[in-house]
Design a protein around this motif. Structure first.
Motif, PDB file in Angstrom:
ATOM      1  N   LEU A  54     -11.781  -6.347   6.136  1.00  0.00           N
ATOM      2  CA  LEU A  54     -11.161  -5.393   7.048  1.00  0.00           C
ATOM      3  C   LEU A  54     -10.314  -6.100   8.104  1.00  0.00           C
ATOM      4  O   LEU A  54      -9.274  -5.583   8.524  1.00  0.00           O
ATOM      5  CB  LEU A  54     -12.243  -4.543   7.724  1.00  0.00           C
ATOM      6  N   GLU A  55     -10.728  -7.293   8.490  1.00  0.00           N
ATOM      7  CA  GLU A  55      -9.943  -8.057   9.460  1.00  0.00           C
ATOM      8  C   GLU A  55      -8.630  -8.533   8.863  1.00  0.00           C
ATOM      9  O   GLU A  55      -7.591  -8.546   9.530  1.00  0.00           O
ATOM     10  CB  GLU A  55     -10.774  -9.255   9.935  1.00  0.00           C
ATOM     11  N   ARG A  56      -8.645  -8.885   7.577  1.00  0.00           N
ATOM     12  CA  ARG A  56      -7.429  -9.358   6.894  1.00  0.00           C
ATOM     13  C   ARG A  56      -6.525  -8.220   6.454  1.00  0.00           C
ATOM     14  O   ARG A  56      -5.341  -8.424   6.182  1.00  0.00           O
ATOM     15  CB  ARG A  56      -7.797 -10.175   5.649  1.00  0.00           C
ATOM     16  N   LEU A  57      -7.080  -7.020   6.336  1.00  0.00           N
ATOM     17  CA  LEU A  57      -6.389  -5.904   5.691  1.00  0.00           C
ATOM     18  C   LEU A  57      -4.996  -5.604   6.250  1.00  0.00           C
ATOM     19  O   LEU A  57      -4.059  -5.376   5.471  1.00  0.00           O
ATOM     20  CB  LEU A  57      -7.270  -4.654   5.756  1.00  0.00           C
ATOM     21  N   PRO A  58      -4.786  -5.600   7.575  1.00  0.00           N
ATOM     22  CA  PRO A  58      -3.452  -5.252   8.078  1.00  0.00           C
ATOM     23  C   PRO A  58      -2.326  -6.159   7.576  1.00  0.00           C
ATOM     24  O   PRO A  58      -1.183  -5.725   7.482  1.00  0.00           O
ATOM     25  CB  PRO A  58      -3.616  -5.373   9.597  1.00  0.00           C
ATOM     26  N   LYS A  59      -2.647  -7.398   7.218  1.00  0.00           N
ATOM     27  CA  LYS A  59      -1.606  -8.328   6.763  1.00  0.00           C
ATOM     28  C   LYS A  59      -1.709  -8.643   5.279  1.00  0.00           C
ATOM     29  O   LYS A  59      -0.904  -9.402   4.751  1.00  0.00           O
ATOM     30  CB  LYS A  59      -1.687  -9.621   7.575  1.00  0.00           C
ATOM     31  N   ALA A  60      -2.678  -8.049   4.600  1.00  0.00           N
ATOM     32  CA  ALA A  60      -2.874  -8.325   3.177  1.00  0.00           C
ATOM     33  C   ALA A  60      -1.835  -7.586   2.337  1.00  0.00           C
ATOM     34  O   ALA A  60      -1.173  -6.651   2.794  1.00  0.00           O
ATOM     35  CB  ALA A  60      -4.276  -7.897   2.760  1.00  0.00           C
ATOM     36  N   ARG A  61      -1.677  -8.015   1.093  1.00  0.00           N
ATOM     37  CA  ARG A  61      -0.822  -7.304   0.149  1.00  0.00           C
ATOM     38  C   ARG A  61      -1.320  -5.870  -0.002  1.00  0.00           C
ATOM     39  O   ARG A  61      -2.526  -5.619   0.016  1.00  0.00           O
ATOM     40  CB  ARG A  61      -0.856  -7.969  -1.219  1.00  0.00           C
ATOM     41  N   THR A  62      -0.400  -4.937  -0.169  1.00  0.00           N
ATOM     42  CA  THR A  62      -0.817  -3.549  -0.358  1.00  0.00           C
ATOM     43  C   THR A  62      -1.352  -3.306  -1.762  1.00  0.00           C
ATOM     44  O   THR A  62      -2.119  -2.365  -1.986  1.00  0.00           O
ATOM     45  CB  THR A  62       0.353  -2.587  -0.101  1.00  0.00           C
ATOM     46  N   ALA A  63      -0.938  -4.137  -2.716  1.00  0.00           N
ATOM     47  CA  ALA A  63      -1.386  -3.949  -4.096  1.00  0.00           C
ATOM     48  C   ALA A  63      -1.308  -5.274  -4.836  1.00  0.00           C
ATOM     49  O   ALA A  63      -0.575  -6.190  -4.450  1.00  0.00           O
ATOM     50  CB  ALA A  63      -0.526  -2.901  -4.806  1.00  0.00           C
ATOM     51  N   SER A  64      -2.050  -5.349  -5.917  1.00  0.00           N
ATOM     52  CA  SER A  64      -2.028  -6.536  -6.755  1.00  0.00           C
ATOM     53  C   SER A  64      -0.692  -6.643  -7.496  1.00  0.00           C
ATOM     54  O   SER A  64      -0.127  -5.627  -7.907  1.00  0.00           O
ATOM     55  CB  SER A  64      -3.176  -6.476  -7.771  1.00  0.00           C
ATOM     56  N   GLY A 473       3.889  -6.171  -3.074  1.00  0.00           N
ATOM     57  CA  GLY A 473       2.789  -6.208  -2.124  1.00  0.00           C
ATOM     58  C   GLY A 473       3.206  -5.944  -0.688  1.00  0.00           C
ATOM     59  O   GLY A 473       2.373  -5.987   0.214  1.00  0.00           O
ATOM     60  N   LYS A 474       4.493  -5.642  -0.467  1.00  0.00           N
ATOM     61  CA  LYS A 474       4.982  -5.434   0.901  1.00  0.00           C
ATOM     62  C   LYS A 474       4.697  -4.030   1.417  1.00  0.00           C
ATOM     63  O   LYS A 474       4.552  -3.825   2.625  1.00  0.00           O
ATOM     64  CB  LYS A 474       6.480  -5.724   0.957  1.00  0.00           C
ATOM     65  N   ALA A 475       4.657  -3.071   0.517  1.00  0.00           N
ATOM     66  CA  ALA A 475       4.373  -1.678   0.889  1.00  0.00           C
ATOM     67  C   ALA A 475       4.124  -0.900  -0.392  1.00  0.00           C
ATOM     68  O   ALA A 475       4.321  -1.424  -1.504  1.00  0.00           O
ATOM     69  CB  ALA A 475       5.526  -1.059   1.680  1.00  0.00           C
ATOM     70  N   PHE A 476       3.723   0.339  -0.242  1.00  0.00           N
ATOM     71  CA  PHE A 476       3.417   1.173  -1.408  1.00  0.00           C
ATOM     72  C   PHE A 476       3.881   2.584  -1.091  1.00  0.00           C
ATOM     73  O   PHE A 476       3.444   3.188  -0.115  1.00  0.00           O
ATOM     74  CB  PHE A 476       1.909   1.161  -1.664  1.00  0.00           C
ATOM     75  N   VAL A 477       4.802   3.116  -1.909  1.00  0.00           N
ATOM     76  CA  VAL A 477       5.225   4.510  -1.796  1.00  0.00           C
ATOM     77  C   VAL A 477       5.017   5.182  -3.140  1.00  0.00           C
ATOM     78  O   VAL A 477       4.867   4.516  -4.171  1.00  0.00           O
ATOM     79  CB  VAL A 477       6.705   4.644  -1.356  1.00  0.00           C
ATOM     80  N   SER A 478       5.016   6.504  -3.147  1.00  0.00           N
ATOM     81  CA  SER A 478       4.950   7.249  -4.396  1.00  0.00           C
ATOM     82  C   SER A 478       6.264   7.998  -4.565  1.00  0.00           C
ATOM     83  O   SER A 478       7.303   7.553  -4.074  1.00  0.00           O
ATOM     84  CB  SER A 478       3.734   8.180  -4.409  1.00  0.00           C
ATOM     85  N   ASN A 479       6.248   9.139  -5.225  1.00  0.00           N
ATOM     86  CA  ASN A 479       7.501   9.842  -5.486  1.00  0.00           C
ATOM     87  C   ASN A 479       7.328  11.344  -5.382  1.00  0.00           C
ATOM     88  O   ASN A 479       6.215  11.875  -5.439  1.00  0.00           O
ATOM     89  CB  ASN A 479       8.029   9.494  -6.873  1.00  0.00           C
ATOM     90  N   ALA A 480       8.430  12.016  -5.220  1.00  0.00           N
ATOM     91  CA  ALA A 480       8.488  13.480  -5.273  1.00  0.00           C
ATOM     92  C   ALA A 480       9.735  13.854  -6.067  1.00  0.00           C
ATOM     93  O   ALA A 480      10.723  13.111  -6.080  1.00  0.00           O
ATOM     94  CB  ALA A 480       8.564  14.072  -3.873  1.00  0.00           C
TER      95      ALA A 480
END
Length: 528
Positions: A54-64, A473-480
């Motif tokens: 949880l401490e690393r989470l803000p700077k961790a990759r958003t996804a593998s 791993g920089k961010a994660f979006v979906s679609n509409a």
């Protein structure tokens, strides 16, 4: 009379004929058990690892970054163990892999779908619930857990300002909450004994139901599972803001009645999954009252926002519903799973699901009234989902939830503004905490409407951008999908997201978009 032979009971220390091993059944040492000291050591180590995560989470990759085959290789393949092993190193090794290779919906840059950043108290609540392992299907099996669920349901209704004495049941998530609502409506509005005789009895009528073209596809599952067939669903056209057209709804109801069909239910959406749109719920409620239809609101995502002082009149209309689906694991930041169906009349919920088999004798409670949850939903065996909701309310308070929800909405609107500042991005819609947009190369902007080849390419381009963004791993979006356009979609239901996170997202998408466009654009569209 010949006496039957009874096999002798093995004495302590005697050997089994089949295995030759001792059977000290008065002092068992079970392979699945764990000594308190061992549990304490492993548990402390795991909690430390979770805290570090949880401490690393803000700077961790958003996804593998791994694709499926690489992920399977990373995990490896094992034969089913015949004999057990020391679980401590196995748990430690897997936890590291789990932290590294998961999609982190708790990341402040996770904007995909409607999966919230789960509050840490939820993890502790699930641990505590699993340790005692109550079956919240009957009060006698889970007395205190049942009372906590009762109170959690009451708090959810109170938080949304629902009038009267609402009741409900906790389920796995939005699909199940809505499907349970469907079954309640079907039982309440059928003019024959549908539970006993089914949907094809001689007395039956063809049931039909209604929702907007933006309605979630849970309704297809419900119609299919409920025996109506998906053709029974009427998808009502929407207006320019993706909201159900009330005039079209009324027209279709009149038309279906004239054809001898039996309309029974209308589903209004409070926060559509694609764009966050809310249907004109007061107008829908009026039509349902006119035609005596069950009014259900799918508020799995948007319902909590009704607690805000500046909630729209359309959203406040959910208080007129007969039933409401809400997902605490969406905008109340509980961990998965936590969904809930709320009903205005608790007897309708009970009537739709209650059976009293002879093997369930849970009624002797000194004459005092209790709620046996197996009579209020499809599950008999039920986990203690309510604990994380109950503890979450006590940690954050209603005012804390209102503040976090308002912040998420404000950040989505700021993201919409930041998108407008980028020449290569095209703004779409913004509603509740969902913002839609797309990448459009400058030389194709003037041809982005009306030219099918350009439209098809832009749709493909933005789909590729979403994938490239996820793998980066920089961010994660979906679609509409808005009309014929594939839009990138950012949904903010995350108490970790900051203004810096949403400000950075458009720039990252522009950088990725330029690179993907350079590689993917067909020759026929180059030099346009």
């Amino acid at each position: 009379m010949r006496k039957s032979k009874v096999a002798p009971v093995a004495k302590r220390g005697s050997k089994s004929k089949s295995s030759g091993t001792p059977e000290p059944l008065n002092r068992r040492s079970a392979p699945s058990d764990m000594a308190p000291g061992q549990f304490r050591a492993i548990g402390h180590s795991l909690v430390d690892s979770v805290a570090d995560f949880l401490e690393r989470l803000p700077k961790a990759r958003t996804a593998s970054p791994l694709l499926p085959n690489a992920m399977r290789t990373k995990l490896g393949k094992r034969e089913m163990p015949e004999k057990g092993a020391d679980i401590a190193p196995i748990l430690e090794k897997f936890s590291r892999l789990f932290f590294e290779q998961s999609t982190h919906n708790g990341s402040p840059r996770f904007f995909g779908y409607i999966t919230s950043s789960a509050a840490p108290i939820s993890a502790l609540a699930d641990l505590l619930a699993a340790a005692v392992n109550p079956n919240v299907g009957a009060w006698a099996l889970s007395p205190i857990a049942s009372e906590v669920e009762n109170e959690s349901i009451r708090w959810l209704a109170q938080f949304m300002g629902l009038p009267g004495k609402w009741d409900g049941v906790l389920v796995s998530g939005g699909n199940m909450a809505n499907i349970v609502g469907f079954y309640v409506a079907r039982k309440a509005k059928a003019t024959w004994d549908i539970r006993a005789k089914g949907v094809s009895d001689a007395e039956s009528q063809r049931l039909v139901l209604y929702g907007s073209a933006e309605m979630h596809t849970w309704i297809n599952k419900a119609a299919d599972m409920g025996g109506l067939g998906t053709a029974a669903v009427r998808w009502i056209a929407t207006d320019g803001e993706h909201r159900m057209r009330a005039d079209e709804l009324r027209r279709r109801i009149v038309e279906d009645r004239a054809a001898g069909l039996h309309p029974f239910m209308v589903v209004g959406t409070a926060g559509s999954v694609g764009t966050g749109a809310t249907d004109p719920l007061p107008a829908i409620a009026k039509i349902c009252k006119e035609f005596d239809l069950w009014f259900h609101v799918d508020g799995a995502y948007g319902a909590p926002a009704v607690a805000l002082d500046d909630a729209s009149d359309d959203l406040k209309g959910l208080r007129l519903a007969d039933s409401i689906a809400i997902d605490p694991h969406k905008w109340l930041y509980s961990s998965i799973e936590a969904g809930c169906l709320l009903v205005r009349d608790s007897s309708a919920l009970h009537d739709a699901f209650a059976f009293k088999p002879p093997y369930y004798q849970f009624d002797d409670n000194g004459g005092q009234e209790v709620k046996n949850y197996f009579e209020y939903g499809p599950q008999n065996t039920r986990g203690f989902r309510a604990l994380k909701i109950w503890l979450g309310f006590q940690q954050a308070g209603a005012s804390g939830y209102r503040r976090m929800i308002a912040d998420d909405i404000a950040l989505a609107h700021r993201l919409h503004e930041f998108v407008g500042e980028q020449e290569l991005l095209e703004q779409g819609s913004v509603a509740l905490s969902i913002s839609t947009f797309r990448f459009v190369p400058a030389d194709l902007r003037g041809r982005s409407r009306g030219d099918k080849a350009v439209t098809d390419y832009l749709n493909e381009l933005n789909a590729r951008i979403a994938t490239a963004l996820r793998l980066s791993g920089k961010a994660f979006v979906s679609n509409a999908h808005v009309e014929d356009r594939f839009m990138l979609r950012a949904c903010i239901v995350n108490f970790r997201t900051t203004l810096d996170d949403v400000k950075a997202l458009p720039r990252v998408i522009v950088d990725i978009g330029r690179d993907v466009d350079k590689k993917a654009r067909p020759k026929s569209l180059r030099g346009s």
